[in-house]
Design a protein around this motif. Structure first.
Motif, PDB file in Angstrom:
ATOM      1  N   MET A  62       1.331  -1.058   0.239  1.00 15.10           N
ATOM      2  CA  MET A  62      -0.344   0.061   0.224  1.00 15.10           C
ATOM      3  C   MET A  62       1.077   1.501  -0.168  1.00 15.10           C
ATOM      4  SD  MET A  62      -3.306  -0.817   2.545  1.00 15.10           S
ATOM      5  CE  MET A  62      -3.595   0.996   2.649  1.00 15.10           C
ATOM      6  N   GLU A  63       2.016   1.341   1.001  1.00 18.77           N
ATOM      7  CA  GLU A  63       2.829   2.595   0.930  1.00 18.77           C
ATOM      8  C   GLU A  63       3.235   2.600  -0.514  1.00 18.77           C
ATOM      9  OE1 GLU A  63       6.793   4.011   3.658  1.00 18.77           O
ATOM     10  OE2 GLU A  63       5.779   2.340   4.035  1.00 18.77           O
ATOM     11  N   GLU A  64       4.110   1.713  -1.443  1.00 23.10           N
ATOM     12  CA  GLU A  64       4.398   1.782  -2.792  1.00 23.10           C
ATOM     13  C   GLU A  64       3.401   2.350  -3.230  1.00 23.10           C
ATOM     14  OE1 GLU A  64       6.300  -1.351  -5.292  1.00 23.10           O
ATOM     15  OE2 GLU A  64       7.009  -1.932  -3.365  1.00 23.10           O
ATOM     16  N   HIS A  65       2.444   1.642  -3.666  1.00 22.34           N
ATOM     17  CA  HIS A  65       1.042   2.369  -4.346  1.00 22.34           C
ATOM     18  C   HIS A  65       1.287   3.613  -4.323  1.00 22.34           C
ATOM     19  CE1 HIS A  65       0.465  -1.332  -7.244  1.00 22.34           C
ATOM     20  NE2 HIS A  65       0.890  -1.993  -6.391  1.00 22.34           N
ATOM     21  N   LEU A  66       1.155   4.133  -2.932  1.00 21.61           N
ATOM     22  CA  LEU A  66       0.489   5.258  -1.858  1.00 21.61           C
ATOM     23  C   LEU A  66       1.987   6.790  -2.985  1.00 21.61           C
ATOM     24  CD1 LEU A  66      -1.416   5.149   0.898  1.00 21.61           C
ATOM     25  CD2 LEU A  66      -2.225   5.480  -0.906  1.00 21.61           C
ATOM     26  N   HIS A  67       2.992   6.180  -2.816  1.00 23.40           N
ATOM     27  CA  HIS A  67       3.974   7.180  -3.375  1.00 23.40           C
ATOM     28  C   HIS A  67       3.628   7.389  -4.495  1.00 23.40           C
ATOM     29  CE1 HIS A  67       6.297   6.825   0.319  1.00 23.40           C
ATOM     30  NE2 HIS A  67       5.507   6.669   0.658  1.00 23.40           N
ATOM     31  N   ASN A  68       3.711   6.312  -5.194  1.00 19.08           N
ATOM     32  CA  ASN A  68       3.507   6.176  -7.165  1.00 19.08           C
ATOM     33  C   ASN A  68       2.588   6.959  -7.236  1.00 19.08           C
ATOM     34  OD1 ASN A  68       6.089   4.847  -7.247  1.00 19.08           O
ATOM     35  ND2 ASN A  68       4.933   2.842  -7.293  1.00 19.08           N
ATOM     36  N   GLY A  69       1.440   7.384  -6.614  1.00 22.43           N
ATOM     37  CA  GLY A  69      -0.013   7.956  -7.172  1.00 22.43           C
ATOM     38  C   GLY A  69      -0.914   7.839  -7.435  1.00 22.43           C
ATOM     39  N   ASP A  70      -0.942   6.763  -6.662  1.00 26.10           N
ATOM     40  CA  ASP A  70      -2.329   5.707  -6.865  1.00 26.10           C
ATOM     41  C   ASP A  70      -2.662   5.747  -6.018  1.00 26.10           C
ATOM     42  OD1 ASP A  70      -0.943   3.929  -9.754  1.00 26.10           O
ATOM     43  OD2 ASP A  70       0.342   2.724  -8.225  1.00 26.10           O
ATOM     44  N   SER A  71      -4.149   5.175  -6.699  1.00 24.96           N
ATOM     45  CA  SER A  71      -5.139   4.979  -5.164  1.00 24.96           C
ATOM     46  C   SER A  71      -5.250   3.392  -4.820  1.00 24.96           C
ATOM     47  CB  SER A  71      -6.637   4.865  -5.333  1.00 24.96           C
ATOM     48  OG  SER A  71      -6.975   6.700  -5.623  1.00 24.96           O
ATOM     49  N   VAL A  72      -5.348   2.799  -3.384  1.00 21.34           N
ATOM     50  CA  VAL A  72      -5.788   1.557  -3.289  1.00 21.34           C
ATOM     51  C   VAL A  72      -6.700   1.354  -2.472  1.00 21.34           C
ATOM     52  CG1 VAL A  72      -4.614  -0.117  -1.365  1.00 21.34           C
ATOM     53  CG2 VAL A  72      -2.970   1.174  -2.311  1.00 21.34           C
ATOM     54  N   CYS A  73      -7.181   0.171  -3.020  1.00 22.00           N
ATOM     55  CA  CYS A  73      -8.938  -0.078  -2.939  1.00 22.00           C
ATOM     56  C   CYS A  73      -8.849  -1.588  -2.346  1.00 22.00           C
ATOM     57  CB  CYS A  73      -9.748   0.103  -4.211  1.00 22.00           C
ATOM     58  SG  CYS A  73     -11.306  -0.711  -4.269  1.00 22.00           S
ATOM     59  N   LEU A  74      -9.514  -1.207  -1.302  1.00 24.11           N
ATOM     60  CA  LEU A  74      -9.794  -2.550  -0.467  1.00 24.11           C
ATOM     61  C   LEU A  74     -11.009  -3.205  -0.544  1.00 24.11           C
ATOM     62  CD1 LEU A  74      -7.502  -1.826   2.193  1.00 24.11           C
ATOM     63  CD2 LEU A  74      -6.384  -3.343  -0.014  1.00 24.11           C
ATOM     64  N   ASP A  75     -11.867  -3.896  -1.418  1.00 23.60           N
ATOM     65  CA  ASP A  75     -12.849  -3.982  -1.328  1.00 23.60           C
ATOM     66  C   ASP A  75     -13.501  -4.744  -0.339  1.00 23.60           C
ATOM     67  OD1 ASP A  75     -12.408  -4.445  -4.025  1.00 23.60           O
ATOM     68  OD2 ASP A  75     -12.612  -5.991  -4.474  1.00 23.60           O
ATOM     69  N   ASN A  76     -15.135  -3.648  -0.088  1.00 24.83           N
ATOM     70  CA  ASN A  76     -15.366  -3.329   1.158  1.00 24.83           C
ATOM     71  C   ASN A  76     -15.565  -3.079   2.393  1.00 24.83           C
ATOM     72  OD1 ASN A  76     -17.712  -5.489  -0.065  1.00 24.83           O
ATOM     73  ND2 ASN A  76     -16.710  -6.896   0.545  1.00 24.83           N
ATOM     74  N   LEU A  77     -14.051  -2.503   2.388  1.00 25.68           N
ATOM     75  CA  LEU A  77     -12.834  -1.948   3.472  1.00 25.68           C
ATOM     76  C   LEU A  77     -12.992  -0.275   2.656  1.00 25.68           C
ATOM     77  CD1 LEU A  77     -11.880  -1.875   6.191  1.00 25.68           C
ATOM     78  CD2 LEU A  77      -9.487  -2.243   4.787  1.00 25.68           C
ATOM     79  N   GLY A  78     -12.669   0.206   1.919  1.00 24.70           N
ATOM     80  CA  GLY A  78     -12.627   1.721   1.283  1.00 24.70           C
ATOM     81  C   GLY A  78     -11.025   1.722   0.684  1.00 24.70           C
TER      82      GLY A  78
END
Length: 130
Positions: A62-78
């Motif tokens: 998640m940290e890696e993807h957020l640092h790359n500008g991605d949104s991280v979607c965890l189904d049923n969580l957010g």
């Protein structure tokens, strides 16, 4: 178990003399990743070590993807996103990468998770002074 709260007064506006009372949440404990792993072990066939390494790996990804500008979607969580900001500048050329900074990590709850809020049970703290 219920979500506990206590009643507090909020400072009224200077012109408003009427006192208002509001529910304020009581936080029980901060649940750490190790406790989550332990509880998940009881609900599935994986070991605590398997779950713990999966959760730690998830946080790293998640940290890696957020640092790359991605949104991280965890189904049923957010959805988790990183917000960024900078000071204001007189020209676009002045707004260079070195002047942009990460501001915070934002979380937008999944609709299913939000809909389940209607099922939360509340309990007034027994030590609350009325």
């Amino acid at each position: 178990m219920a979500f506990r709260y206590r009643v507090k007064t909020k400072r009224p506006a200077l012109k408003d003399k009427e006192v208002k009372y509001y529910a304020v949440p009581i936080r029980n404990e901060k649940v750490q990743i190790y406790k989550l792993a332990e509880e998940l072990t009881k609900r599935c066939s994986l070991t605590k070590g398997d779950i713990l390494s999966t959760l730690v790996g998830l946080v790293d990804l998640m940290e890696e993807h957020l640092h790359n500008g991605d949104s991280v979607c965890l189904d049923n969580l957010g959805i988790f996103t990183l917000s960024a900001t900078s000071d204001g500048f007189d020209s676009p050329e002045e707004c260079t990468p070195s002047k942009v900074r990460a501001q915070k990590i934002c979380f937008r709850a999944d609709n299913k998770l939000k809909k389940n809020l209607q099922f939360v049970k509340f309990e007034k703290d027994k030590h609350d002074i009325e």
